[in-house]
Design a protein around this motif. Structure first.
Motif, PDB file in Angstrom:
ATOM      1  N   LEU A 183       0.838  -1.207   0.000  1.00 48.15           N
ATOM      2  CA  LEU A 183       0.000   0.000   0.000  1.00 48.15           C
ATOM      3  C   LEU A 183       0.865   1.247   0.000  1.00 48.15           C
ATOM      4  CD1 LEU A 183      -2.809  -1.082   2.510  1.00 48.15           C
ATOM      5  CD2 LEU A 183      -2.834  -1.194   0.005  1.00 48.15           C
ATOM      6  N   ARG A 184       1.973   1.167   0.723  1.00 50.10           N
ATOM      7  CA  ARG A 184       2.876   2.324   0.792  1.00 50.10           C
ATOM      8  C   ARG A 184       3.495   2.613  -0.576  1.00 50.10           C
ATOM      9  NH1 ARG A 184       5.258   6.016   2.606  1.00 50.10           N
ATOM     10  NH2 ARG A 184       7.515   6.239   2.730  1.00 50.10           N
ATOM     11  N   ALA A 185       3.858   1.554  -1.283  1.00 55.23           N
ATOM     12  CA  ALA A 185       4.442   1.742  -2.634  1.00 55.23           C
ATOM     13  C   ALA A 185       3.407   2.356  -3.568  1.00 55.23           C
ATOM     14  CB  ALA A 185       4.935   0.399  -3.170  1.00 55.23           C
ATOM     15  N   LEU A 186       2.150   1.908  -3.474  1.00 57.96           N
ATOM     16  CA  LEU A 186       1.098   2.461  -4.339  1.00 57.96           C
ATOM     17  C   LEU A 186       0.872   3.938  -4.028  1.00 57.96           C
ATOM     18  CD1 LEU A 186      -1.357  -0.565  -4.102  1.00 57.96           C
ATOM     19  CD2 LEU A 186      -0.269   0.225  -6.214  1.00 57.96           C
ATOM     20  N   GLU A 187       0.901   4.269  -2.726  1.00 61.42           N
ATOM     21  CA  GLU A 187       0.717   5.680  -2.336  1.00 61.42           C
ATOM     22  C   GLU A 187       1.875   6.530  -2.836  1.00 61.42           C
ATOM     23  OE1 GLU A 187      -2.057   6.028   1.585  1.00 61.42           O
ATOM     24  OE2 GLU A 187       0.025   5.468   1.920  1.00 61.42           O
ATOM     25  N   ARG A 188       3.073   5.982  -2.736  1.00 62.04           N
ATOM     26  CA  ARG A 188       4.235   6.747  -3.218  1.00 62.04           C
ATOM     27  C   ARG A 188       4.107   7.031  -4.714  1.00 62.04           C
ATOM     28  NH1 ARG A 188       9.564   3.799  -1.788  1.00 62.04           N
ATOM     29  NH2 ARG A 188      10.497   5.725  -2.525  1.00 62.04           N
ATOM     30  N   ALA A 189       3.432   6.127  -5.434  1.00 65.44           N
ATOM     31  CA  ALA A 189       3.249   6.332  -6.879  1.00 65.44           C
ATOM     32  C   ALA A 189       1.990   7.157  -7.180  1.00 65.44           C
ATOM     33  CB  ALA A 189       3.186   4.977  -7.583  1.00 65.44           C
ATOM     34  N   GLY A 190       1.366   7.708  -6.149  1.00 66.41           N
ATOM     35  CA  GLY A 190       0.275   8.664  -6.394  1.00 66.41           C
ATOM     36  C   GLY A 190      -1.117   8.147  -6.105  1.00 66.41           C
ATOM     37  N   ALA A 191      -1.266   6.900  -5.660  1.00 69.46           N
ATOM     38  CA  ALA A 191      -2.616   6.389  -5.383  1.00 69.46           C
ATOM     39  C   ALA A 191      -3.184   7.053  -4.140  1.00 69.46           C
ATOM     40  CB  ALA A 191      -2.563   4.876  -5.170  1.00 69.46           C
ATOM     41  N   ARG A 192      -4.472   7.346  -4.177  1.00 63.92           N
ATOM     42  CA  ARG A 192      -5.150   7.784  -2.935  1.00 63.92           C
ATOM     43  C   ARG A 192      -5.882   6.576  -2.402  1.00 63.92           C
ATOM     44  NH1 ARG A 192      -8.778  12.484  -4.439  1.00 63.92           N
ATOM     45  NH2 ARG A 192      -9.159  12.596  -2.209  1.00 63.92           N
ATOM     46  N   LEU A 193      -5.584   6.216  -1.169  1.00 65.14           N
ATOM     47  CA  LEU A 193      -6.162   5.002  -0.594  1.00 65.14           C
ATOM     48  C   LEU A 193      -7.061   5.357   0.569  1.00 65.14           C
ATOM     49  CD1 LEU A 193      -2.966   2.732  -0.495  1.00 65.14           C
ATOM     50  CD2 LEU A 193      -4.804   2.693  -2.195  1.00 65.14           C
ATOM     51  N   PHE A 194      -8.223   4.731   0.611  1.00 60.54           N
ATOM     52  CA  PHE A 194      -9.152   4.888   1.741  1.00 60.54           C
ATOM     53  C   PHE A 194      -9.339   3.499   2.324  1.00 60.54           C
ATOM     54  CE2 PHE A 194      -9.704   8.228  -1.283  1.00 60.54           C
ATOM     55  CZ  PHE A 194      -9.714   9.365  -0.482  1.00 60.54           C
ATOM     56  N   ILE A 195      -8.834   3.343   3.542  1.00 62.65           N
ATOM     57  CA  ILE A 195      -8.766   1.997   4.093  1.00 62.65           C
ATOM     58  C   ILE A 195      -9.834   1.785   5.148  1.00 62.65           C
ATOM     59  CG2 ILE A 195      -7.259   0.427   5.402  1.00 62.65           C
ATOM     60  CD1 ILE A 195      -4.927   1.765   3.879  1.00 62.65           C
ATOM     61  N   GLY A 196     -10.653   0.764   4.956  1.00 61.26           N
ATOM     62  CA  GLY A 196     -11.681   0.398   5.935  1.00 61.26           C
ATOM     63  C   GLY A 196     -11.250  -0.866   6.666  1.00 61.26           C
ATOM     64  N   LYS A 197     -12.188  -1.430   7.438  1.00 55.98           N
ATOM     65  CA  LYS A 197     -11.851  -2.610   8.236  1.00 55.98           C
ATOM     66  C   LYS A 197     -11.572  -3.806   7.314  1.00 55.98           C
ATOM     67  CE  LYS A 197     -14.254  -5.243  11.625  1.00 55.98           C
ATOM     68  NZ  LYS A 197     -15.264  -5.850  10.853  1.00 55.98           N
ATOM     69  N   ASP A 198     -12.409  -3.966   6.307  1.00 53.99           N
ATOM     70  CA  ASP A 198     -12.261  -5.134   5.445  1.00 53.99           C
ATOM     71  C   ASP A 198     -12.283  -4.770   3.961  1.00 53.99           C
ATOM     72  OD1 ASP A 198     -14.782  -4.280   5.258  1.00 53.99           O
ATOM     73  OD2 ASP A 198     -15.743  -6.109   5.989  1.00 53.99           O
ATOM     74  N   HIS A 199     -11.897  -3.546   3.667  1.00 56.18           N
ATOM     75  CA  HIS A 199     -11.841  -3.152   2.260  1.00 56.18           C
ATOM     76  C   HIS A 199     -10.864  -1.988   2.082  1.00 56.18           C
ATOM     77  CE1 HIS A 199     -14.752  -0.248   3.860  1.00 56.18           C
ATOM     78  NE2 HIS A 199     -14.200   0.578   2.975  1.00 56.18           N
ATOM     79  N   VAL A 200     -10.455  -1.796   0.848  1.00 54.57           N
ATOM     80  CA  VAL A 200      -9.647  -0.615   0.523  1.00 54.57           C
ATOM     81  C   VAL A 200     -10.184  -0.034  -0.783  1.00 54.57           C
ATOM     82  CG1 VAL A 200      -7.861  -2.101  -0.530  1.00 54.57           C
ATOM     83  CG2 VAL A 200      -7.311   0.253  -0.001  1.00 54.57           C
ATOM     84  N   ARG A 201     -10.297   1.283  -0.811  1.00 56.26           N
ATOM     85  CA  ARG A 201     -10.712   1.946  -2.054  1.00 56.26           C
ATOM     86  C   ARG A 201      -9.510   2.690  -2.606  1.00 56.26           C
ATOM     87  NH1 ARG A 201     -15.416   3.534  -4.289  1.00 56.26           N
ATOM     88  NH2 ARG A 201     -16.641   3.006  -2.447  1.00 56.26           N
ATOM     89  N   LEU A 202      -9.211   2.479  -3.872  1.00 54.00           N
ATOM     90  CA  LEU A 202      -8.097   3.203  -4.506  1.00 54.00           C
ATOM     91  C   LEU A 202      -8.682   4.178  -5.508  1.00 54.00           C
ATOM     92  CD1 LEU A 202      -4.720   2.010  -5.840  1.00 54.00           C
ATOM     93  CD2 LEU A 202      -6.255   3.219  -7.383  1.00 54.00           C
TER      94      LEU A 202
END
Ligand code: UD1
Length: 418
Positions: A263-282
C-alpha cells in the motif's frame, strides 16, 4: 495455446472480492500429510498450482474432495515416499512436501524442484536445516533422497530468512523429537498462517511472525478445518492495475493488515487510498507519479512478488523511477517485453531505471513467469490499442479467472485458445 487479448486505455472501475492466497494454501496442502486423517481448507483459490499440488497428493495416495472453494484431503492412506517427477519438475512448491514427508514417513525422494524462472533458487538452506535435524541426504544431478532414523529438534540458524525453508523446517519439526528453534526465520504472513493451521491441528509452536520460532515436537496431529486468507499479492496486482489505468476500485479483503509494504508503494506512486476494516478503495487522478527508489525486501518490506507489477505502473508514470531487486536475481525479464510497448527501461545488475512515458502502445508479448505475466496485463490495460499476451499458463498458476475479474471492472480483455 491460449492468448490473452487486451484492448487498453480504459480506467478500471468497480468493486471486487479477493481469491484465497496461493502462497498460503500451497504449504497448507503439503502440511495435510502430517496428519493420518483429514484436513479441510476453505476459501482455496482455483488456480493451476493448487490443481498440481492436489494431483501430487493424489498420486501419493491421499483422497482429495473439492466442494466449491473448499478442499478436503484425507491423508490416512498416504503410501508413497516419492514426489512424482512430472509435478516436482514444474512446481517449486513440491519442495514443501519434503518436511512433512520426513515427519510422517522418515523418507522423501524428489527431483530438484522447478517453478517460475526468476533466479537460481537453490535449496541449500532447506537441506542444511534438515541435516541439523538428523536427516541423511543423498544427491545426484537430478534426484534428492532424504531419510532419517527419526527427526530430532535442534537449534537452526537460517543463512537467509527464506520463506520456503522456514515453512519446510516448521513442518518437519512439528512431529520431531524434542524442540526446534529457528533463528532468522522469515516473518511473512503466510508463515504465520501456516503456524496457526498447524496449531489448529495440534502442533506446539510459538513465536510465529517473529524472527525466532520455537516448535516443540508432538506425537501426532489431528483433523482440522481452516479458512485461507485473501491473497495480498493478487490484491496488490488489482490495485496496481487501477492506479495504472487512472481508475477507481474498491477491493474487499481480509489481509489489509499484511499489505503495508504494498500500500505504501502504491501511495508513493500517487494512489489515494481509503482503508476500511475489510476493504480498501483506490482512487487515481491522472497519471501515476515516479517513485525515486523502490527496493524489494523480506516482509514487512516491499515484496518481490509485486515488483514487476509496480514496474509496469512506473513505465507509464510521470518522471524517472528506480527499482532495486534484492531477493531474486532474474526478476527483470519483463523489461524486454515492456520495451515492445514503448517503455524506456535500462537495467544494471539488480537496478532498473524506468523513464515513464506518456503513452504505451499495444504489442504482442510473452509472459515468462507468473508475476511478470500479470505485469504485462497491467501494461496492456494502460496502453493504447490491442495487446496479445502469450504464456497464459504462467499467469493461471496464481490468478483465478483474471480476465473475468478485470472484465467486471470494465476492461476489454478476453482469453482465446489458438
Ligand atoms: C516464496 C514465495 C515466492 C516469493 C518468495 C520471496 C511461495 C510458494 N513462494 O518463494 O512467491 O517470491 O518466497 O518472498 O511461497 N534461497 C537460497 N537457498 C535456499 C532457499 C532460498 O539461496 O535454500 C534464496 C533464493 O534463491 C532467493 C531468496 O533466498 O534469492 C528468497 O527465497 P525464498 O524466500 O526461499 O523464496 P521461496 O520460498 O522460493
Amino acid at each position: 495455446m491460449s492468448v490473452i487479448y487486451v484492448d487498453g486505455g480504459r480506467p478500471l472501475r468497480g468493486e471486487i472480492g479477493l481469491q484465497g492466497s496461493k502462497n498460503t494454501v500451497l504449504p497448507m496442502l503439503a502440511a495435510s500429510i502430517l496428519n493420518k486423517g483429514s484436513l479441510r481448507l476453505n476459501h482455496c483459490p482455483k488456480i493451476a498450482d493448487v490443481d498440481s499440488m492436489l494431483a501430487l497428493l493424489e498420486q501419493m495416495g491421499c483422497l482429495v474432495k473439492r466442494d466449491g472453494d473448499s478442499i478436503e484431503i484425507d491423508a490416512s492412506s498416504l503410501d508413497s515416499v516419492q514426489v512424482a517427477p512430472e509435478y516436482g519438475k514444474r512446481m517449486r512448491s513440491s519442495l514443501f512436501l519434503l518436511g512433512p514427508m520426513l515427519g510422517r514417513m522418515k523418507r522423501a525422494v524428489a527431483v530438484y524442484p522447478g517453478g517460475c524462472v526468476i533466479g537460481e533458487r537453490p535449496i541449500d538452506i532447506h537441506l542444511a536445516a534438515f541435516r541439523r535435524m538428523q536427516v541423511e541426504i543423498e544427491e545426484n544431478a537430478e534426484f534428492l533422497s532424504l531419510s532419517t532414523a527419526g527427526l530430532k529438534g535442534n537449534r537452526i540458524i537460517l543463512g537467509f530468512p527464506s520463506v520456503g525453508a522456514t515453512e519446510n523446517v516448521v513442518m518437519a519439526a512439528v512431529l520431531a523429537e524434542g524442540t526446534t528453534c529457528i533463528y532468522n526465520a522469515a516473518r511473512e504472513p503466510e508463515i504465520i498462517e501456516l503456524c496457526l493451521l498447524l496449531k489448529a491441528m495440534g502442533a506446539d509452536i510459538s513465536g510465529e511472525g517473529s524472527g525466532c520460532l520455537r516448535i516443540r515436537g508432538v506425537k501426532r496431529l489431528h483433523d482440522a478445518e481452516y479458512t485461507v486468507k485473501g491473497d495480498r499479492i493478487v490484491a496488490g496486482t488489482y490495485l496496481a492495475a487501477a492506479l495504472a489505468t487512472q481508475g477507481e476500485i474498491l477491493l474487499e479483503t481480509d489481509c489489509l493488515f499484511h499489505m503495508e509494504g504494498i500500500l505504501r508503494a502504491l501511495e508513493r506512486a500517487g494512489a489515494r487510498l481509503f482503508i476500511g476494516k475489510d476493504h480498501v478503495r483506490l482512487i487515481s487522478r491522472g497519471r501515476a507519479g515516479r517513485v525515486r527508489r523502490l527496493v524489494t525486501e523480506p516482509y514487512p518490506g516491499f515484496p518481490t512478488d509485486m515488483q514487476s507489477q509496480m514496474m509496469a505502473v512506473l513505465a507509464g508514470a510521470r518522471g524517472v523511477s528506480v527499482i532495486e531487486e534484492r531477493i531474486f536475481e532474474s526478476r527483470f525479464r519483463i523489461c524486454e517485453e515492456l520495451r515492445r510497448m514503448g517503455a524506456i527501461i535500462e537495467t544494471d545488475g539488480p537496478r532498473a531505471r524506468i523513464c515513464g512515458v506518456s503513452e504505451l502502445s499495444g504489442a504482442r508479448m510473452e509472459a515468462k513467469e507468473l508475476r511478470g505475466g500479470a505485469a504485462l496485463i497491467i501494461a496492456a490495460l494502460m496502453a493504447e490499442g490491442e495487446s496479445a499476451i502469450e504464456g497464459v499458463g504462467y499467469i493461471e498458476r496464481g490468478y483465478e479467472d483474471i480476465c473475468g475479474v478485470l472484465s467486471s471492472l470494465g476492461a476489454r480483455i478476453k482469453k482465446e485458445e489458438c
